[in-house]
Design an enzyme around this catalytic site. Structure first.
Site, mmCIF file in Angstrom:
data_model
loop_
_atom_site.group_PDB
_atom_site.id
_atom_site.type_symbol
_atom_site.label_atom_id
_atom_site.label_comp_id
_atom_site.label_asym_id
_atom_site.label_seq_id
_atom_site.Cartn_x
_atom_site.Cartn_y
_atom_site.Cartn_z
ATOM 1 N N ASP A 1 0.751 -0.698 0.054
ATOM 2 C CA ASP A 1 0.058 0.194 0.541
ATOM 3 C C ASP A 1 0.902 1.151 0.275
ATOM 4 O OD1 ASP A 1 -1.974 1.988 0.189
ATOM 5 O OD2 ASP A 1 -2.964 0.582 1.717
ATOM 6 N N ARG B 1 -0.260 4.347 -0.896
ATOM 7 C CA ARG B 1 -1.071 5.470 -0.657
ATOM 8 C C ARG B 1 -0.788 6.627 0.115
ATOM 9 N NH1 ARG B 1 -7.403 2.986 -0.444
ATOM 10 N NH2 ARG B 1 -5.688 1.319 1.124
#
Length: 195
Positions: free
Chosen positions: A126, A128
């Site tokens: 991930d 983000r």
């Protein structure tokens, strides 16, 4: 502040008329939007969703993920609550971009799960970044939120940037035979909560 406000406009949708606020991240050049309904700043804790762009799920109705279902349910829930905000962040494929997401889908077609596919491409599971959320929420005079998410990392990220998350509101929609493995991987490897 790395986020610059650009403009606002009305956005009629099937659930009701939202106001769309455009922002630009001056460091990356990426453009993000916040959709507000009513006056979320009037609530002690505004109902919000932080939603990362998913072209395949949000616009192309993919059944490989639950993103599009979550987007629609969040907008509907905001209208039902009378006010709230949806932050739509331009970070496709958990931050790896659309073309890399297609490559990851190809690896998943061959048997990799969503985390393994990202890692095989040389990315973290991930990628983000939620740091821009604080500035966008401050612009809207929102400091405390009820966050619609199944992702405890998102709660922790917002809190680390000074946003008070008073409640996590589960958002379980869109499960189908095409995304069962994807949802199991999100729970097992990324810590997403079942309830």
């Amino acid at each position: 502040m790395t986020v610059k406000f650009i403009a606002s406009s009305k956005l009629p949708m099937q659930w009701g008329t939202f106001t769309m606020h455009g922002f630009e991240d001056t460091e990356t050049g990426k453009e993000h939007v916040v959709l507000t309904y009513g006056d979320p700043s009037s609530e002690p804790a505004a109902l919000i969703r932080v939603h990362s762009e998913c072209l395949t799920g949000d616009a192309l109705f993919s059944l490989r993920c639950d993103c599009g279902f979550q987007l629609q349910q969040a907008l509907k829930s905001i209208v039902e609550a009378g006010n709230g905000a949806l932050l739509y962040l331009r970070q496709e494929g958990r931050g790896i971009g659309l073309m890399n997401k297609i490559k990851a889908y190809h690896l998943q077609d061959g048997g990799a799960d969503t985390v393994e596919a990202n890692e095989q491409l040389g990315f973290d599971a991930d990628m983000r970044d939620y740091s821009i959320c604080k500035d966008m929420l401050e612009f809207l005079n929102i400091s405390s939120v009820r966050l619609m998410t199944n992702n405890p990392r998102k709660v922790a990220a917002l809190e680390s940037y000074g946003v008070k998350v008073v409640e996590r509101v589960p958002l379980h929609v869109g499960k189908n035979r095409h995304n069962e493995g994807y949802l199991q991987t999100k729970a097992g490897k990324l810590g997403h909560l079942p309830e």
